[in-house]
Design a protein around this motif. Structure first.
Motif, mmCIF file in Angstrom:
data_model
loop_
_atom_site.group_PDB
_atom_site.id
_atom_site.type_symbol
_atom_site.label_atom_id
_atom_site.label_comp_id
_atom_site.label_asym_id
_atom_site.label_seq_id
_atom_site.Cartn_x
_atom_site.Cartn_y
_atom_site.Cartn_z
ATOM 1 N N GLU A 64 -63.118 -5.503 10.231
ATOM 2 C CA GLU A 64 -62.055 -4.763 10.917
ATOM 3 C C GLU A 64 -60.890 -5.667 11.320
ATOM 4 N N GLY A 65 -61.062 -6.969 11.206
ATOM 5 C CA GLY A 65 -60.023 -7.892 11.669
ATOM 6 C C GLY A 65 -59.883 -7.885 13.176
ATOM 7 N N ILE A 332 -37.735 -13.729 13.399
ATOM 8 C CA ILE A 332 -38.224 -13.457 14.746
ATOM 9 C C ILE A 332 -38.720 -12.019 14.786
ATOM 10 N N CYS A 333 -40.014 -11.855 14.991
ATOM 11 C CA CYS A 333 -40.603 -10.521 15.021
ATOM 12 C C CYS A 333 -41.006 -10.176 16.449
ATOM 13 N N ASN A 334 -40.348 -9.210 17.035
ATOM 14 C CA ASN A 334 -40.718 -8.741 18.365
ATOM 15 C C ASN A 334 -41.620 -7.522 18.214
ATOM 16 N N CYS A 335 -42.870 -7.779 17.885
ATOM 17 C CA CYS A 335 -43.804 -6.694 17.629
ATOM 18 C C CYS A 335 -44.563 -6.330 18.898
ATOM 19 N N GLN A 336 -44.883 -5.046 19.026
ATOM 20 C CA GLN A 336 -45.639 -4.598 20.190
ATOM 21 C C GLN A 336 -47.106 -4.963 20.084
ATOM 22 N N GLN A 337 -47.607 -5.058 18.868
ATOM 23 C CA GLN A 337 -49.011 -5.386 18.640
ATOM 24 C C GLN A 337 -49.120 -6.408 17.513
ATOM 25 N N ASP A 338 -50.140 -7.239 17.602
ATOM 26 C CA ASP A 338 -50.390 -8.196 16.535
ATOM 27 C C ASP A 338 -51.125 -7.513 15.386
ATOM 28 N N ILE A 339 -50.764 -7.907 14.176
ATOM 29 C CA ILE A 339 -51.518 -7.440 13.020
ATOM 30 C C ILE A 339 -52.700 -8.375 12.793
ATOM 31 N N HIS A 340 -53.680 -7.905 12.066
ATOM 32 C CA HIS A 340 -54.859 -8.701 11.753
ATOM 33 C C HIS A 340 -55.224 -8.466 10.288
ATOM 34 N N LEU A 341 -56.120 -9.298 9.794
ATOM 35 C CA LEU A 341 -56.595 -9.180 8.423
ATOM 36 C C LEU A 341 -58.101 -8.964 8.441
ATOM 37 N N GLY A 342 -58.537 -7.818 7.934
ATOM 38 C CA GLY A 342 -59.963 -7.557 7.796
ATOM 39 C C GLY A 342 -60.425 -8.018 6.427
ATOM 40 N N SER A 343 -61.628 -8.575 6.336
ATOM 41 C CA SER A 343 -62.104 -9.081 5.050
ATOM 42 C C SER A 343 -63.624 -9.121 5.022
#
Length: 374
Positions: A64-65, A332-343
């Motif tokens: 699920e990352g 510069i990324c002002n993101c509200q949430q971090d992305i993740h990598l599921g593997s």
């Protein structure tokens, strides 16, 4: 698809299963490892065993990352430092930080995560060593380092397999990670996958006029693609953010700029679509001003070209809206949430994950830019 057989390692059993018996002359293979492997049928051993540290929750956290789920699984095994070590490695992987994950795996390969003054060191072949080598091979594949991926697979086959297979009842022993595929050339002959031209931000327009219509897979109408240059010729490329390796049609493998180096038996994406085919190296791929050399692709049953996460992660940081894709090291990324990598452990599956909240519950969902409804 080759079925994976998982052995879940719980804290109260971890050392008893994978530690060798205390005696002066250490055997080559851990007696406890032999005991565990003999619980599997010859068919299971032939299909491939997968040792999974931390149990089902740890595996789910990696798939699920989700670093919080990984921490939860590790904390439930309080006092088990080995599981915590593997949790740390998993948390680096879900961030795409293979460099730091591999540093820990290198330590594992040399010490099996034991203290230097341990009075009862493990034999050369143990469950812990196998876990480290399988994870390392998966990391190398996900980052596109096919040279070291091939070397890791060769180590497993040439160092682990022969002594274990000499033991009565274990003649069919194999690890699931080696079932994914292999190189057909010497690993040292595989050139490095490199990129230049991402020091500054650049923009690539997104287009939507080409639908995905493939045999034996989903169809989509309004999905984004970019134009990139493959060995000097422009082609539309879909952004497959739910798969590790990029895909190209089989017929394209006959180009003089393509070098077949192996075969992949099974890779999948977030839509549970499975692929196999020749593993090839493409001389050059240009995306905007970025120049990628020796790019790994899977030549398989598709009619369109796809960029997987193996390639997209090379572009530095990426920001996508409906009109364009911006990328480069200095974004510069002002993101509200971090992305993740599921593997998955062996590297045969990877997908982009993003947290969304629905009806008061937050879940990590797959971001698949090759489907209309995901």
């Amino acid at each position: 698809m080759i079925k994976k057989y998982h052995f879940f390692i719980y804290s109260i059993l971890f050392f008893s299963i994978f530690s060798a018996e205390s005696r002066a002359d250490k055997p080559l293979v851990s007696p406890k490892l032999i005991e565990v492997l003999k619980q599997y049928s010859p068919k299971d051993l032939k299909n491939g065993i997968e040792f999974e540290p931390g149990g089902d929750e740890m595996r789910k956290g990696r798939s699920e990352g989700d670093p919080l789920l990984i921490d939860k699984a590790a904390n439930e095994r309080e006092g088990n430092n080995l599981v915590k070590k593997f949790a740390e490695i998993d948390k680096f992987r879900v961030k795409g930080d293979y460099q730091n994950a591999n540093k820990l795996l290198d330590i594992c390969g040399k010490t099996f995560f034991q203290k230097s003054d341990d009075p009862d060191p493990l034999p050369p072949i143990s469950g812990i060593g196998m876990i480290c080598k399988q994870i390392l091979a998966g990391n190398y594949f996900l980052e596109g380092n096919l040279k070291d991926w091939g070397k890791s697979l060769d180590f497993i086959k040439n160092v682990y397999y022969p002594p274990v297979r000499k033991i009565s009842g274990l003649e069919q022993f194999s690890l699931s990670g080696t079932k994914m595929g292999s190189l057909s050339v010497l690993p040292d002959s595989v050139p490095p996958f490199t990129i230049t031209g991402i020091d500054h931000q650049q923009n690539i327009p997104l287009q939507y006029q080409i639908p995905i219509k493939e045999n034996h897979r989903h169809e989509a109408e309004q999905v984004p693609h970019i134009t990139a240059s493959l060995n000097g010729e422009d082609f539309p490329f879909f952004l497959e953010t739910s798969a590790a390796i990029g895909k190209l049609p089989k017929a394209w493998s006959h180009s003089p700029h393509v070098h077949i180096i192996g075969h992949l038996e099974r890779v999948t994406n977030a839509a549970s679509e499975f692929f196999s085919g020749d593993l090839g190296i493409v001389d050059e791929l240009k995306i905007g001003k970025a120049v990628l050399k020796n790019v790994p692709f899977l030549f398989t049953d598709v009619s369109q070209a796809y960029l997987g996460l193996m390639i997209l992660q090379k572009l530095g940081k990426i920001k996508i809206n409906r009109q364009q894709m911006n990328f480069g090291k200095d974004i510069i990324c002002n993101c509200q949430q971090d992305i993740h990598l599921g593997s998955e452990l062996g590297g045969d599956f990877q997908t982009l994950k993003y947290p969304i909240t629905w009806q008061g519950k937050t879940k990590l969902v797959a971001v698949d830019l090759t489907q209309d409804d995901i």
